[in-house]
Design a protein around this motif. Structure first.
Motif, PDB file in Angstrom:
ATOM      1  N   GLN A  28       0.820  -1.205   0.000  1.00 17.81           N
ATOM      2  CA  GLN A  28       0.000   0.000   0.000  1.00 17.81           C
ATOM      3  C   GLN A  28       0.860   1.263   0.000  1.00 17.81           C
ATOM      4  OE1 GLN A  28      -2.557  -0.796   3.397  1.00 17.81           O
ATOM      5  NE2 GLN A  28      -4.246  -1.302   2.018  1.00 17.81           N
ATOM      6  N   CYS A  64      -7.120   7.972  -3.397  1.00 17.41           N
ATOM      7  CA  CYS A  64      -7.689   6.656  -3.117  1.00 17.41           C
ATOM      8  C   CYS A  64      -6.651   5.720  -2.485  1.00 17.41           C
ATOM      9  CB  CYS A  64      -8.253   6.037  -4.393  1.00 17.41           C
ATOM     10  SG  CYS A  64      -9.740   6.873  -4.988  1.00 17.41           S
ATOM     11  N   ALA A  65      -5.433   5.733  -3.001  1.00 13.05           N
ATOM     12  CA  ALA A  65      -4.371   4.902  -2.428  1.00 13.05           C
ATOM     13  C   ALA A  65      -4.065   5.336  -1.000  1.00 13.05           C
ATOM     14  CB  ALA A  65      -3.109   4.983  -3.287  1.00 13.05           C
ATOM     15  N   ALA A  68      -6.987   4.163   1.254  1.00 13.80           N
ATOM     16  CA  ALA A  68      -6.969   2.716   1.480  1.00 13.80           C
ATOM     17  C   ALA A  68      -5.880   2.350   2.491  1.00 13.80           C
ATOM     18  CB  ALA A  68      -6.735   1.976   0.164  1.00 13.80           C
ATOM     19  N   HIS A  69      -4.726   2.984   2.366  1.00 11.57           N
ATOM     20  CA  HIS A  69      -3.623   2.732   3.297  1.00 11.57           C
ATOM     21  C   HIS A  69      -3.989   3.196   4.702  1.00 11.57           C
ATOM     22  CE1 HIS A  69       0.445   2.148   4.671  1.00 11.57           C
ATOM     23  NE2 HIS A  69       0.595   3.420   4.939  1.00 11.57           N
ATOM     24  N   THR A  72      -6.492   0.897   6.363  1.00 13.42           N
ATOM     25  CA  THR A  72      -5.853  -0.317   6.870  1.00 13.42           C
ATOM     26  C   THR A  72      -5.176  -0.039   8.204  1.00 13.42           C
ATOM     27  OG1 THR A  72      -5.516  -1.172   4.640  1.00 13.42           O
ATOM     28  CG2 THR A  72      -4.126  -2.104   6.370  1.00 13.42           C
ATOM     29  N   ARG A 105      -7.701  -7.282   1.805  1.00 10.60           N
ATOM     30  CA  ARG A 105      -7.271  -5.882   1.784  1.00 10.60           C
ATOM     31  C   ARG A 105      -6.469  -5.577   0.518  1.00 10.60           C
ATOM     32  NH1 ARG A 105     -10.146  -2.486   4.711  1.00 10.60           N
ATOM     33  NH2 ARG A 105      -8.505  -1.019   4.293  1.00 10.60           N
ATOM     34  N   TYR A 108      -9.157  -5.190  -2.065  1.00 12.99           N
ATOM     35  CA  TYR A 108      -9.837  -3.920  -1.799  1.00 12.99           C
ATOM     36  C   TYR A 108      -8.991  -2.748  -2.301  1.00 12.99           C
ATOM     37  CZ  TYR A 108     -11.212   0.128   1.045  1.00 12.99           C
ATOM     38  OH  TYR A 108     -11.561   1.377   1.467  1.00 12.99           O
ATOM     39  N   THR A 109      -7.701  -2.771  -1.978  1.00 16.74           N
ATOM     40  CA  THR A 109      -6.800  -1.685  -2.369  1.00 16.74           C
ATOM     41  C   THR A 109      -6.700  -1.591  -3.883  1.00 16.74           C
ATOM     42  OG1 THR A 109      -5.528  -1.943  -0.334  1.00 16.74           O
ATOM     43  CG2 THR A 109      -4.452  -0.781  -2.147  1.00 16.74           C
ATOM     44  N   ARG A 110      -6.547  -2.722  -4.550  1.00 13.30           N
ATOM     45  CA  ARG A 110      -6.434  -2.709  -6.015  1.00 13.30           C
ATOM     46  C   ARG A 110      -7.683  -2.131  -6.665  1.00 13.30           C
ATOM     47  NH1 ARG A 110      -4.418  -7.903  -8.636  1.00 13.30           N
ATOM     48  NH2 ARG A 110      -4.229  -6.418 -10.327  1.00 13.30           N
ATOM     49  N   TYR A 112      -9.920  -0.065  -5.103  1.00 12.64           N
ATOM     50  CA  TYR A 112     -10.111   1.311  -4.636  1.00 12.64           C
ATOM     51  C   TYR A 112      -9.203   2.283  -5.373  1.00 12.64           C
ATOM     52  CZ  TYR A 112     -11.753   4.619  -1.118  1.00 12.64           C
ATOM     53  OH  TYR A 112     -12.371   5.668  -0.470  1.00 12.64           O
ATOM     54  N   VAL A 113      -7.995   1.846  -5.695  1.00 12.52           N
ATOM     55  CA  VAL A 113      -7.007   2.709  -6.330  1.00 12.52           C
ATOM     56  C   VAL A 113      -7.380   3.047  -7.780  1.00 12.52           C
ATOM     57  CG1 VAL A 113      -4.580   2.754  -7.110  1.00 12.52           C
ATOM     58  CG2 VAL A 113      -5.135   2.116  -4.800  1.00 12.52           C
TER      59      VAL A 113
END
Length: 122
Positions: A28, A64-65, A68-69, A72, A105, A108-110, A112-113
């Motif tokens: 992340q 977004c990145a 998301a980070h 987490t 996660r 989710y991150t992939r 969301y980004v």
């Protein structure tokens, strides 16, 4: 006076599951850095402002990145405590659950980004 703590068989699996979260956070933060650089967002600015977002798709992806980070990091304390407490009775289940959480996660991150919330569950 001595105190003896006995851990259940399989408790060592928790170590690997906790290490998986380190790789998640590294993944992340790498994405945050990548999009910060490509969007030209200077430190110490935490998020791209409205003008930057309108000017660059990478700026929204940076936001977004970053979110998301941060999300987490906000959830890790309760996840860690819950995993440790569950691991005292059911270590393999606790380790598996944390591993599954880590994988989810990443997914989710992939999603969301991408900057498109509809893609979070794709």
């Amino acid at each position: 006076m001595s105190i003896t703590i006995t851990l259940p068989d399989g408790f060592q699996f928790l170590g690997a599951s906790f290490v998986s979260t380190v790789f998640l956070l590294f993944f992340q933060s790498t994405l945050v850095s990548k999009y910060r650089k490509s969007a030209g967002i200077a430190y110490p600015q935490v998020y791209a402002d409205k003008a930057q977002v309108e000017a660059s798709k990478d700026a929204i992806r940076f936001n977004c990145a970053q979110r998301a980070h941060q999300n987490t990091l906000e959830n890790l304390p309760i996840v860690y405590v819950t995993t440790l407490l569950t691991g005292l009775k059911f270590p393999v289940i606790a380790a598996s659950a944390l591993g599954l959480w880590t994988i989810s996660r990443v997914s989710y991150t992939r999603g969301y980004v991408t900057g498109d919330p509809a893609k979070v569950c794709d």
